[in-house]
Design an enzyme around this catalytic site. Structure first.
Site, short mmCIF file in Angstrom:
data_model
loop_
_atom_site.label_atom_id
_atom_site.label_comp_id
_atom_site.label_asym_id
_atom_site.label_seq_id
_atom_site.Cartn_x
_atom_site.Cartn_y
_atom_site.Cartn_z
N GLU A 37 0.87 -1.17 0.00
CA GLU A 37 0.00 0.00 0.00
C GLU A 37 0.92 1.23 0.00
O GLU A 37 1.79 1.33 0.87
CB GLU A 37 -0.88 -0.02 1.27
CG GLU A 37 -1.86 1.12 1.27
CD GLU A 37 -2.76 1.16 2.51
OE1 GLU A 37 -2.70 0.24 3.33
OE2 GLU A 37 -3.52 2.16 2.62
N ARG A 262 5.43 -12.84 9.82
CA ARG A 262 6.08 -11.54 9.62
C ARG A 262 7.50 -11.58 10.16
O ARG A 262 7.79 -12.32 11.10
CB ARG A 262 5.37 -10.45 10.43
CG ARG A 262 3.99 -10.11 10.04
CD ARG A 262 3.43 -9.09 11.04
NE ARG A 262 3.91 -7.75 10.72
CZ ARG A 262 3.32 -6.95 9.82
NH1 ARG A 262 2.26 -7.36 9.17
NH2 ARG A 262 3.79 -5.74 9.57
N LYS A 272 4.70 0.72 9.28
CA LYS A 272 4.74 2.02 8.62
C LYS A 272 4.11 3.11 9.49
O LYS A 272 4.58 4.23 9.52
CB LYS A 272 3.98 1.94 7.29
CG LYS A 272 4.83 1.38 6.18
CD LYS A 272 4.06 1.35 4.87
CE LYS A 272 3.21 0.12 4.78
NZ LYS A 272 2.49 -0.02 3.51
P1 ATP Z 1 2.79 -2.01 7.89
O1 ATP Z 1 2.06 -2.71 9.01
O2 ATP Z 1 4.20 -1.72 8.16
O3 ATP Z 1 2.04 -0.82 7.36
P2 ATP Z 1 1.63 -3.55 5.90
O4 ATP Z 1 1.51 -5.02 6.01
O5 ATP Z 1 0.40 -2.76 6.15
O6 ATP Z 1 2.83 -3.08 6.75
P3 ATP Z 1 1.68 -3.43 3.07
O7 ATP Z 1 2.12 -2.31 2.22
O8 ATP Z 1 0.26 -3.79 3.09
O9 ATP Z 1 2.18 -3.10 4.52
O10 ATP Z 1 2.58 -4.71 2.82
C1 ATP Z 1 2.92 -5.23 1.57
C2 ATP Z 1 3.32 -6.66 1.75
O11 ATP Z 1 4.45 -6.77 2.63
C3 ATP Z 1 2.20 -7.47 2.36
O12 ATP Z 1 2.06 -8.67 1.64
C4 ATP Z 1 2.64 -7.71 3.77
O13 ATP Z 1 2.15 -8.92 4.26
C5 ATP Z 1 4.18 -7.72 3.65
N1 ATP Z 1 4.81 -7.32 4.90
C6 ATP Z 1 4.60 -6.20 5.60
N2 ATP Z 1 5.29 -6.20 6.76
C7 ATP Z 1 5.97 -7.38 6.79
C8 ATP Z 1 6.87 -7.99 7.74
N3 ATP Z 1 7.21 -7.39 8.88
N4 ATP Z 1 7.37 -9.20 7.43
C9 ATP Z 1 7.04 -9.81 6.28
N5 ATP Z 1 6.21 -9.30 5.36
C10 ATP Z 1 5.67 -8.09 5.60
MG MG Z 2 -1.33 -2.82 5.14
#
Ligand code: ATP
Ligand code: MG
Length: 553
Positions: A37, A262, A272
């Site tokens: 995102e 994760r 983020k």
């Molecule tokens: P955040 O919680 O930091 O905002 P998010 O999961 O909302 O992270 P996205 O932009 O939706 O961020 O993530 C893109 C991809 O990266 C998703 O498939 C998510 O599962 C993966 N991802 C995000 N954080 C991690 C992590 N700590 N370890 C492994 N994969 C991750």
């Molecule tokens: Mg997200």
């Protein structure tokens, strides 16, 4: 010789794909996607997902798309889109297709209309508060909405008018009609669309309604013929909804969602939302502050893409949440930099040493190997002059036991040069040592001194031939292993996470380093020329990592 890269280790996801290929599922295709995102900069958690998705596509000769999940225009912007692309490329991956969830806004809308026609979706006019109160809890079932039995005609009419912009934010939502008594709260008539009268970077003011993540994601995956939709464990409970949407709509493809743990790093926050807060509160200089776990921050800190990829291989992919110690990451970058970076001398906190038995214009050219084990790194000239700088740490008037550096009346070797002896200590009015008057033993260049042992060797830089520079030394940003769980993030910030040394002396050639060029500063650690602020006129270096593990207790 370079170390061979770690061989691709098997993991449960690769096993699933091997099984699918053996059964000729998906006609033998492997298609993955990385779906960020664009609401912030990517962090090292995302690196795990990037390496997994792109790595699998590469390993199986498949494809991996980069897809921006841009369904929440309030929080998303172009700056983040650009940064995410740059980060993925820097990591060494190429996407097959660049996609946006917004590419599918028409299809998503048409599919929603179809759900309404099937009697599987309805417009709910309850307030957000009412929807929440009817949802139930983990132990109690939800209550059906009073609007859930609206006629198909009324739903079609209201949904079309939501799209046409006739209503304000929050007046209505579109919900799937599944099961308010489901044990899985995600299945209790989840929201599919909400009204948001905001401008979208790509679709402008075309839309007054925007689809929700769960509804968008599965259909986007299906539209791209993704075979394996890899996501993190928190989506496990969402998988029934993922499958419900695709089964109910009979989309042309039905990708398989597979969840993995994760990445969590000790002494870091991988979210983020929190990282954004650190930036907005001015706790760091920006998303690319070298203390940040963002890809852009880690890059500026001096990490290499190869080290990050190696890190992801080594930590592996499992279904069990695992906290990784910072030392794991640091060991990998240290090994990489030890192999690949030339050596230099730098003095971060200088005291001047005057070698009184040399002529004022004394200038000898010494030859130094650039790497102790690697001849192919070549040699360089280092100027030795009457005045040199040494680090304040390398002199002590009250030395602790076993101190092998310079003391009043003592001897030490200037690395690659002569043995000197401290004859006189000069202090300022405040009692601080500002200068050491020394003599040198001319017979000790490349030779042991006669009749006595000199154990200590210290680094130095010529005061007249060296260049002055700024060097930034970083430490962990937080003082506790899991700052995300702390009551106040502020209270866990390490007040000493950065030390800026403004009056450093470096070997002159370091001024010619290109931004992002990496070196070992002997005895001090690995350093990188700052990507943005380093120049020949104003050299600026960042410490990537210490020479040895400083995390061990
Ligand atoms: P955040 O919680 O930091 O905002 P998010 O999961 O909302 O992270 P996205 O932009 O939706 O961020 O993530 C893109 C991809 O990266 C998703 O498939 C998510 O599962 C993966 N991802 C995000 N954080 C991690 C992590 N700590 N370890 C492994 N994969 C991750
Ligand atoms: Mg997200």
């Amino acid at each position: 010789m370079n170390k061979p890269p770690t061989p691709v280790a098997s993991n449960f996801i690769r096993n699933i794909i091997d099984g699918d290929l053996a059964a000729n599922k998906n006609d033998g295709r492997v298609v993955t996607r990385f779906p960020p995102e664009p609401n912030g900069y990517l962090h090292i958690g995302h690196v795990k997902s990037i390496c997994l998705n792109f790595g699998i596509a590469k390993q199986y000769g498949g494809k991996c798309n980069l897809r921006f999940d841009d369904t929440n225009p309030v929080k998303e912007n172009e700056e983040f889109v650009k940064a995410i692309k740059a980060d993925v490329e820097w990591l060494g991956f190429e996407w097959d297709e660049l996609k946006h969830a917004s590419d599918y806004f028409d299809e998503l809308y048409n599919y929603a209309v179809e759900l309404i026609k099937q009697g599987k979706a309805y417009v709910d006019s309850s307030t957000a508060e009412e929807v929440r109160s009817m949802r139930g809890s983990l132990t109690e079932p939800g209550t059906p909405s009073p609007y859930s039995n609206r006629s198909i005609e009324e739903n079609l009419d209201l949904f079309a008018r939501m799209k046409a912009g006739e209503f304000e934010d929050g007046e209505h939502i579109l919900r799937a009609k599944i099961d308010m008594a489901s044990g899985n709260i995600n299945m209790r008539d989840p929201t599919l669309y909400r009204i948001r009268k905001v401008h979208h970077v790509r679709t402008g003011t075309d839309w007054s309604i925007y689809p929700m993540y769960d509804y968008t994601h599965c259909i986007s995956d299906a539209m791209e013929n993704i075979t394996h939709s890899l996501c993190t464990l928190e989506f496990e409970d969402h998988r029934p909804l993922y499958d419900w949407v695709l089964d109910t709509l009979q989309t042309p493809a039905h990708p398989q969602q597979i969840e993995f743990a994760r990445l969590e790093l000790e002494y870091m926050i991988l979210s983020k939302r929190w990282l954004k807060k650190l930036v907005e509160d001015g706790r760091v200089s920006g998303w690319d502050d070298p203390r940040m776990p963002t890809i852009t921050g880690i890059r500026r800190r001096g990490y290499t893409p190869a080290a990050l990829r190696e890190f992801c291989e080594r930590i592996g992919v499992t279904k069990n949440d695992a906290w990784i110690e910072m030392a794991v990451l640091e060991t990998i970058i240290r090994d990489d930099l030890n192999e690949h970076s030339p050596r230099r001398m730098a003095v971060l906190d200088p005291i001047k040493v005057i070698i009184t038995d040399l002529a004022d214009d004394y200038n000898e050219t010494l030859s130094f190997a650039n790497h102790p084990q690697k001849e192919e790194f070549g040699r360089r000239d280092v100027a030795f002059t009457k005045e040199v700088m040494i680090d304040r740490d390398d002199f002590s008037e009250n030395p602790p036991p076993k101190y092998q550096r310079l003391i009043p009346g003592g001897e030490v070797r200037l690395r690659g040069s002569y043995v000197i002896k401290c004859e006189e200590v000069i202090k300022n009015d405040a009692g601080e040592v500002i200068e050491l008057r020394c003599t040198h033993d001319a017979a000790t260049l490349g030779k042991k001194p006669e009749g006595r042992k000199v154990k200590g060797v210290i680094h130095w830089v010529s005061a007249s031939a060296g260049v002055s520079a700024e060097v930034r030394v970083y430490d962990r940003l937080f003082t506790v292993p899991n700052p995300g769980a702390a009551e106040s993030l502020e209270a866990t910030l390490n007040p000493d996470s950065i030390a800026v040394h403004k009056q450093c002396y470096l070997e002159a050639s370091l001024a010619d380093a290109k931004p992002e060029e990496r070196f070992q500063f002997e005895r001090l650690g690995y350093f990188v020329a700052d990507r943005y602020e380093h120049s020949k006129q104003n050299p600026v270096f960042n410490r990537t990592v210490t020479l040895r593990d400083t995390w061990a207790k």
